[in-house]
Design an enzyme around this catalytic site. Sequence first.
Site, mmCIF file in Angstrom:
data_model
loop_
_atom_site.group_PDB
_atom_site.id
_atom_site.type_symbol
_atom_site.label_atom_id
_atom_site.label_comp_id
_atom_site.label_asym_id
_atom_site.label_seq_id
_atom_site.Cartn_x
_atom_site.Cartn_y
_atom_site.Cartn_z
ATOM 1 N N TYR A 1 4.546 24.542 31.219
ATOM 2 C CA TYR A 1 4.650 25.247 32.472
ATOM 3 C C TYR A 1 3.894 26.868 32.048
ATOM 4 O O TYR A 1 3.606 27.568 32.810
ATOM 5 C CB TYR A 1 6.043 25.264 32.607
ATOM 6 C CG TYR A 1 6.208 24.439 33.966
ATOM 7 C CD1 TYR A 1 5.370 23.366 34.052
ATOM 8 C CD2 TYR A 1 7.564 24.554 34.675
ATOM 9 C CE1 TYR A 1 5.924 22.364 35.064
ATOM 10 C CE2 TYR A 1 7.839 23.645 35.393
ATOM 11 C CZ TYR A 1 7.029 22.579 35.699
ATOM 12 O OH TYR A 1 7.501 21.477 36.611
ATOM 13 N N CYS B 1 14.795 25.344 32.500
ATOM 14 C CA CYS B 1 13.476 25.783 32.085
ATOM 15 C C CYS B 1 13.343 27.336 32.250
ATOM 16 O O CYS B 1 13.616 27.659 33.459
ATOM 17 C CB CYS B 1 12.224 25.047 32.585
ATOM 18 S SG CYS B 1 10.550 25.902 32.358
ATOM 19 N N CYS C 1 14.053 29.823 25.206
ATOM 20 C CA CYS C 1 13.397 28.687 25.747
ATOM 21 C C CYS C 1 14.217 27.453 25.191
ATOM 22 O O CYS C 1 14.673 27.185 24.360
ATOM 23 C CB CYS C 1 11.729 28.462 25.004
ATOM 24 S SG CYS C 1 11.154 26.874 25.299
#
Length: 275
Positions: free
Chosen positions: A49, A81, A195
Amino acid sequence: MTNSTQSFQAPRILVFDSGVGGLSVAREIQQRLPLNPLVYASDNAFFPYGTKGEAELIERVDLVINELLLRYPADILVIACNTASTLTLPHLRSKLNVPIVGVVPAIKPAALMSKTGVIGLLATPATVARPYTHELIREYAANCQVISLGSSELVQIAEQKLRGEAIDVNAIGRIAQELMRADQAEQMDVLVLACTHFPLLKDELAQYLPTQLKLIDSGAAIARRVEFLLADAAEPPADYLPEHLAVFTKATEAAERLAPALTSFGIHQQAYLDI
């Protein structure tokens, strides 16, 4: 199986990510809520992404989430995410009537935890650059020196690790060294893994970082939030066994190779949606 178990349905949790990073969040949720069925959804057809445009991502996440909820109705949705959370949460919340929990970089707890006033932020380049992240730093870490580093390579390494492939530990070492070369890095005492892929590499990262540096992420906080939102749910029977499922948006050999790792997360079934 008893009749009570057959008729009981614990609230289902849908955990969504672009790849496998969200499994670090799923693990925290399972530890707190072991009797809730969990669907782990990976949009591997559109991975990664972090390289996609904002409008393109909002449209894509909207499409995939709606398809997932049609196929696998859930009682709560976790966007595991950072990239998707910072971009799509307002849009999703305006359209869906299911509770939604997003991922926020753990900048606030890091600032509160730090004794030196120097904290690190390890994220994807997109998360490091995003205004949302800068606003979190201004709001919660204004009195801290924040050392930020963006890495897309670590995302790919985490994916490789979960597929059982050999990983380049030297690359992890180079990234850690780059972080520690920053001004005032020797005073850094807390590092935010911003992350969801990065906690999967916590042991490898720790080998190349000072022992006194605490590595923190948002997984436990997300699990606590999910538990709070599901607190009114009925208690399952003692012999209730939840079924967990992994769903991918594209059938690939790489997704198939994740089966052993998924088993270690208690996920024994895989399904594919062609989106």
